[in-house]
Design a protein around this motif. Structure first.
Motif, PDB file in Angstrom:
ATOM      1  N   THR A   1       0.827  -1.203   0.000  1.00 15.76           N
ATOM      2  CA  THR A   1       0.000   0.000   0.000  1.00 15.76           C
ATOM      3  C   THR A   1       0.861   1.252   0.000  1.00 15.76           C
ATOM      4  OG1 THR A   1      -1.690  -1.191   1.251  1.00 15.76           O
ATOM      5  CG2 THR A   1      -1.845   1.206   1.211  1.00 15.76           C
ATOM      6  N   GLY A   2       1.880   1.260   0.870  1.00 13.42           N
ATOM      7  CA  GLY A   2       2.757   2.431   0.957  1.00 13.42           C
ATOM      8  C   GLY A   2       3.519   2.690  -0.320  1.00 13.42           C
ATOM      9  N   THR A   3       4.029   1.647  -0.947  1.00 14.33           N
ATOM     10  CA  THR A   3       4.814   1.838  -2.164  1.00 14.33           C
ATOM     11  C   THR A   3       3.942   2.260  -3.342  1.00 14.33           C
ATOM     12  OG1 THR A   3       4.688  -0.568  -2.545  1.00 14.33           O
ATOM     13  CG2 THR A   3       6.683   0.285  -1.500  1.00 14.33           C
ATOM     14  N   ILE A   4       2.682   1.793  -3.399  1.00  9.78           N
ATOM     15  CA  ILE A   4       1.781   2.261  -4.453  1.00  9.78           C
ATOM     16  C   ILE A   4       1.513   3.750  -4.295  1.00  9.78           C
ATOM     17  CG2 ILE A   4      -0.573   2.136  -5.353  1.00  9.78           C
ATOM     18  CD1 ILE A   4      -0.567  -0.833  -4.851  1.00  9.78           C
ATOM     19  N   ILE A   5       1.325   4.202  -3.061  1.00  9.45           N
ATOM     20  CA  ILE A   5       1.121   5.641  -2.815  1.00  9.45           C
ATOM     21  C   ILE A   5       2.350   6.425  -3.251  1.00  9.45           C
ATOM     22  CG2 ILE A   5       0.798   7.387  -1.029  1.00  9.45           C
ATOM     23  CD1 ILE A   5      -0.873   5.332   0.510  1.00  9.45           C
ATOM     24  N   GLN A   6       3.538   5.918  -2.952  1.00 14.96           N
ATOM     25  CA  GLN A   6       4.756   6.591  -3.394  1.00 14.96           C
ATOM     26  C   GLN A   6       4.850   6.625  -4.916  1.00 14.96           C
ATOM     27  OE1 GLN A   6       7.550   4.279  -0.813  1.00 14.96           O
ATOM     28  NE2 GLN A   6       8.296   6.295  -0.195  1.00 14.96           N
ATOM     29  N   GLY A   7       4.401   5.560  -5.574  1.00 14.83           N
ATOM     30  CA  GLY A   7       4.375   5.549  -7.029  1.00 14.83           C
ATOM     31  C   GLY A   7       3.458   6.614  -7.593  1.00 14.83           C
TER      32      GLY A   7
ATOM     33  N   ARG B   1       2.796  12.425 -10.036  1.00 15.22           N
ATOM     34  CA  ARG B   1       2.440  13.837  -9.875  1.00 15.22           C
ATOM     35  C   ARG B   1       3.673  14.734  -9.859  1.00 15.22           C
ATOM     36  NH1 ARG B   1      -2.837  15.359 -10.259  1.00 15.22           N
ATOM     37  NH2 ARG B   1      -2.450  17.015  -8.738  1.00 15.22           N
ATOM     38  N   ASP B   2       4.759  14.227  -9.296  1.00 22.88           N
ATOM     39  CA  ASP B   2       5.991  15.020  -9.182  1.00 22.88           C
ATOM     40  C   ASP B   2       7.175  14.162  -9.638  1.00 22.88           C
ATOM     41  OD1 ASP B   2       8.063  16.692  -8.554  1.00 22.88           O
ATOM     42  OD2 ASP B   2       7.784  16.618  -6.381  1.00 22.88           O
ATOM     43  N   PRO B   3       7.561  14.288 -10.912  1.00 21.87           N
ATOM     44  CA  PRO B   3       8.658  13.457 -11.438  1.00 21.87           C
ATOM     45  C   PRO B   3       9.983  13.651 -10.704  1.00 21.87           C
ATOM     46  CG  PRO B   3       7.430  14.498 -13.219  1.00 21.87           C
ATOM     47  CD  PRO B   3       6.947  15.124 -11.948  1.00 21.87           C
ATOM     48  N   ASP B   4      10.134  14.761  -9.997  1.00 23.43           N
ATOM     49  CA  ASP B   4      11.387  15.015  -9.267  1.00 23.43           C
ATOM     50  C   ASP B   4      11.398  14.349  -7.885  1.00 23.43           C
ATOM     51  OD1 ASP B   4      12.369  16.595 -11.354  1.00 23.43           O
ATOM     52  OD2 ASP B   4      11.359  18.387 -10.577  1.00 23.43           O
ATOM     53  N   TYR B   5      10.268  13.776  -7.499  1.00 21.89           N
ATOM     54  CA  TYR B   5      10.183  13.145  -6.176  1.00 21.89           C
ATOM     55  C   TYR B   5      11.035  11.877  -6.127  1.00 21.89           C
ATOM     56  CZ  TYR B   5       8.170  10.263  -2.438  1.00 21.89           C
ATOM     57  OH  TYR B   5       7.990   9.450  -1.348  1.00 21.89           O
ATOM     58  N   GLU B   6      11.831  11.754  -5.096  1.00 19.34           N
ATOM     59  CA  GLU B   6      12.645  10.558  -4.874  1.00 19.34           C
ATOM     60  C   GLU B   6      12.144   9.877  -3.605  1.00 19.34           C
ATOM     61  OE1 GLU B   6      16.788  11.400  -4.785  1.00 19.34           O
ATOM     62  OE2 GLU B   6      16.828  12.344  -6.768  1.00 19.34           O
ATOM     63  N   SER B   7      11.561   8.724  -3.784  1.00 15.77           N
ATOM     64  CA  SER B   7      10.981   8.021  -2.638  1.00 15.77           C
ATOM     65  C   SER B   7      12.067   7.561  -1.682  1.00 15.77           C
ATOM     66  CB  SER B   7      10.167   6.819  -3.116  1.00 15.77           C
ATOM     67  OG  SER B   7      10.984   5.900  -3.807  1.00 15.77           O
ATOM     68  N   GLN B   8      11.785   7.678  -0.402  1.00 13.58           N
ATOM     69  CA  GLN B   8      12.705   7.272   0.654  1.00 13.58           C
ATOM     70  C   GLN B   8      12.083   6.127   1.458  1.00 13.58           C
ATOM     71  OE1 GLN B   8      15.764   8.699   0.909  1.00 13.58           O
ATOM     72  NE2 GLN B   8      15.232  10.023  -0.832  1.00 13.58           N
ATOM     73  N   ASN B   9      12.940   5.257   1.954  1.00 11.84           N
ATOM     74  CA  ASN B   9      12.435   4.112   2.713  1.00 11.84           C
ATOM     75  C   ASN B   9      11.646   4.537   3.946  1.00 11.84           C
ATOM     76  OD1 ASN B   9      13.660   2.516   0.835  1.00 11.84           O
ATOM     77  ND2 ASN B   9      15.260   1.736   2.164  1.00 11.84           N
ATOM     78  N   TRP B  10      12.107   5.582   4.630  1.00 11.84           N
ATOM     79  CA  TRP B  10      11.431   5.987   5.852  1.00 11.84           C
ATOM     80  C   TRP B  10      10.024   6.517   5.559  1.00 11.84           C
ATOM     81  CZ3 TRP B  10       9.738  10.982   6.473  1.00 11.84           C
ATOM     82  CH2 TRP B  10      10.322  11.972   5.661  1.00 11.84           C
ATOM     83  N   GLN B  11       9.850   7.113   4.374  1.00 13.10           N
ATOM     84  CA  GLN B  11       8.519   7.583   4.001  1.00 13.10           C
ATOM     85  C   GLN B  11       7.574   6.401   3.775  1.00 13.10           C
ATOM     86  OE1 GLN B  11       9.733   9.803   0.573  1.00 13.10           O
ATOM     87  NE2 GLN B  11       9.973  11.732   1.699  1.00 13.10           N
ATOM     88  N   GLY B  12       8.105   5.367   3.119  1.00 10.96           N
ATOM     89  CA  GLY B  12       7.301   4.165   2.931  1.00 10.96           C
ATOM     90  C   GLY B  12       6.912   3.534   4.253  1.00 10.96           C
ATOM     91  N   THR B  13       7.823   3.574   5.226  1.00  8.56           N
ATOM     92  CA  THR B  13       7.537   3.017   6.543  1.00  8.56           C
ATOM     93  C   THR B  13       6.430   3.798   7.246  1.00  8.56           C
ATOM     94  OG1 THR B  13       9.781   2.163   6.791  1.00  8.56           O
ATOM     95  CG2 THR B  13       8.525   2.530   8.812  1.00  8.56           C
ATOM     96  N   LEU B  14       6.419   5.120   7.083  1.00  6.88           N
ATOM     97  CA  LEU B  14       5.350   5.923   7.678  1.00  6.88           C
ATOM     98  C   LEU B  14       3.993   5.577   7.054  1.00  6.88           C
ATOM     99  CD1 LEU B  14       7.014   9.454   8.045  1.00  6.88           C
ATOM    100  CD2 LEU B  14       6.578   7.746   9.822  1.00  6.88           C
ATOM    101  N   PHE B  15       3.976   5.333   5.761  1.00 12.77           N
ATOM    102  CA  PHE B  15       2.737   4.904   5.114  1.00 12.77           C
ATOM    103  C   PHE B  15       2.274   3.556   5.678  1.00 12.77           C
ATOM    104  CE2 PHE B  15       4.001   7.710   1.411  1.00 12.77           C
ATOM    105  CZ  PHE B  15       2.944   8.588   1.563  1.00 12.77           C
ATOM    106  N   VAL B  16       3.237   2.679   5.953  1.00 15.04           N
ATOM    107  CA  VAL B  16       2.904   1.378   6.553  1.00 15.04           C
ATOM    108  C   VAL B  16       2.259   1.588   7.917  1.00 15.04           C
ATOM    109  CG1 VAL B  16       3.843  -0.768   7.479  1.00 15.04           C
ATOM    110  CG2 VAL B  16       4.675   0.105   5.292  1.00 15.04           C
TER     111      VAL B  16
END
Length: 511
Positions: free
Chosen positions: A128-134, A139-154
């Protein structure tokens, strides 16, 4: 209607009471799925498979190696009709294995099943978290997903899971109704959009061309390795079995639900994968998509940015709800094993909240485990994926042992098999044999890496994790289990008539 218990205490039908009496268990959970909604167990299977199917079409190894529908659902067809219990595989092993080995085999199978379901629950929230990051990347091609952000979504997903499974548990039947509708609507919308608007591959490219993206020595070997993605798609077939103690007339409707869930999901998945392959103009570009999801690449080729957001959102919503249901099954399996004294702190984990009639402690523990696994992702996504990869190998072990014990019992002493209300009849033994052959194959290939030129990050660490857990469970059995764990078979009452029941005063009666 004469089979329904009319005293209002939600203990189920007389068959349910008879099954619980035979297994030596007390009805502590509510059987909230009544006769008026007897097909909800089947919907539960469909709902749990929502996220699994999207994981399946996302996995490039399976896409590159052709189309295959996993047959892993065969594993529990006959088993569920005999002992409808939340314990599932470890209980069946305890009943069916040779008395000489039943305790140790059941104990190890219980550990593997608990850890596999907990790893699977964590992977669903992570998806779920990684789909949201995708979606953010679109929306923002310059966005670089970070592991800690994915963990917060979890963490956010886990809070939703805990709320619904504890405080909104009475809504679960309605949630299943809603999710079933979303399931069908999402399927129809996605299929329609891709056939109407996506660029089209040729028929020969879809059905006759194969890609050996892993660099294996032969296409046949590449196909075998690619099977594991299809295996992953069918792992949650036993989800309804772990909810058996909350289903009315479970001995009949749970196995029926699993069978129809398999055929329905299999057919829908086959249609979806064929559509997906027709709509994928370039496998290489799909694998290199910055979102990390090949299916989002396919959507981008069919519709604009807003359309991608809409299509992905109607996938994401059912995925979120299916995570709730997956956690419910994981918690029940953990609760059941603790009830049989198979886990540390068993009394606390196996406690049922007397007001809610739910295994609240097991639900909370499952959520905490998912949070702890998500924290690992911050430090190393390789370590995190290594742990959740235990899901396939460990469940394959439980299937191999449980089906093997059933075949042993059927061939060596069929007269000792418990009475079942639903059976495959004369075809059962052949289905079991075919299922055993397939799960042995799947167990073997679950340890293979997805590609050659193996590095530390590309290595399939599941073999290490599985071996470690196996050794730990054996050590636990030697130090603790053999003294405290007798296995559920010790409570089973042989020769109990299937029409026996317990009245409202707890007295066994024959009907």
């Amino acid at each position: 209607m004469e089979d329904i218990n009319k005293d209002g205490d939600e203990r189920g039908t007389r068959y349910d009471q008879s099954d619980m009496t035979r297994m030596g268990k007390i009805q502590e959970l509510k059987r909230t799925h009544g006769r008026s909604c007897q097909w909800r167990p089947g919907w539960f299977i469909l709902d749990v498979h929502v996220d699994i199917r999207w994981v399946w079409v996302d996995y490039p190894d399976n896409v590159g190696n052709g189309i295959d529908v996993s047959e892993i659902q065969h594993t529990s067809w006959s088993l569920n009709g005999m002992s409808p219990t939340s314990g599932g595989q470890y209980h069946w092993v305890s009943e069916l294995a040779s008395p000489r080995y039943q305790r140790v085999l059941s104990y190890i199978t219980g550990w593997m099943s608990v850890l596999a379901w907990q790893a699977g629950a964590a992977s669903g929230s992570f998806l779920t978290g990684t789909i949201i990051q995708g979606l953010i990347t679109i929306r923002d091609p310059d966005y670089e997903s970070q592991n800690w952000q994915g963990t917060l979504f979890v963490f956010a997903m886990i809070l939703i899971i805990y709320f619904f499974n504890v405080y909104a548990a009475s809504w679960m039947p309605r949630i299943q109704n809603l999710l079933l509708a979303l399931h069908v609507i999402c399927f129809v919308v996605v299929i329609t959009v891709l056939w109407a608007m996506a660029p089209r591959q040729s028929t020969s490219a879809v059905f006759l061309e194969f890609s050996n993206t892993g660099g294996w020595s032969s296409m046949g070997l590449a196909l075998m390795v690619g099977q594991i993605s299809a295996v992953y798609a069918g792992l949650s077939s036993d989800a309804t079995a772990h909810m058996s103690e909350e289903v009315r007339d479970a001995g009949r409707y749970v196995p029926m639900a699993i069978v129809w869930g398999f055929f329905t999901n299999g057919l829908m998945a086959l249609i979806l994968v064929i559509t997906y392959l027709f709509a994928m103009p370039s496998l290489e570009d799909a694998l290199d998509d910055p979102t990390g999801f090949p299916f989002i690449y396919v959507f981008k080729n069919a519709v604009g940015t807003s359309g991608v957001n809409g299509l992905t959102a109607i996938i994401l919503i059912p995925v979120i709800f299916s995570n709730i249901l997956f956690n419910a099954s994981a918690a029940r399996q953990t609760y059941a094993f603790a009830r049989d004294k198979g886990l540390p702190f068993a009394r606390w984990i196996g406690k049922v909240n007397p007001k809610r009639k739910l295994p609240v402690n097991a639900i909370g523990l499952s959520c905490v485990i998912s949070c702890l696994l998500a924290l690992i992702n911050i430090g190393s996504d390789t370590a995190f994926h290594a742990i959740i990869s235990l899901n396939i190998a460990a469940l394959m072990w439980t299937y191999v042992v449980s089906i093997g014990c059933l075949l042993y019992r059927r061939l060596a002493c069929p007269e000792t098999l418990p009475t079942q209300r639903w059976s495959l009849g004369k075809y059962g033994i052949w289905v079991n044999a075919a299922a055993l052959a397939y799960v042995i194959f799947a167990f073997f290939f679950s340890f293979w890496p997805s590609r050659t030129a193996v590095t530390l990050t590309k290595f399939n660490w599941s073999v290490v994790i599985f071996s470690s857990v196996f050794i730990i469970s054996v050590v636990m059995y030697i130090l603790k289990g053999r003294k405290e764990y007798a296995g559920p078979v010790i409570s089973v009452r042989r020769g109990e008539t299937p029409l026996a029941g317990v009245d409202r005063h707890g007295i066994r009666r024959d009907f």
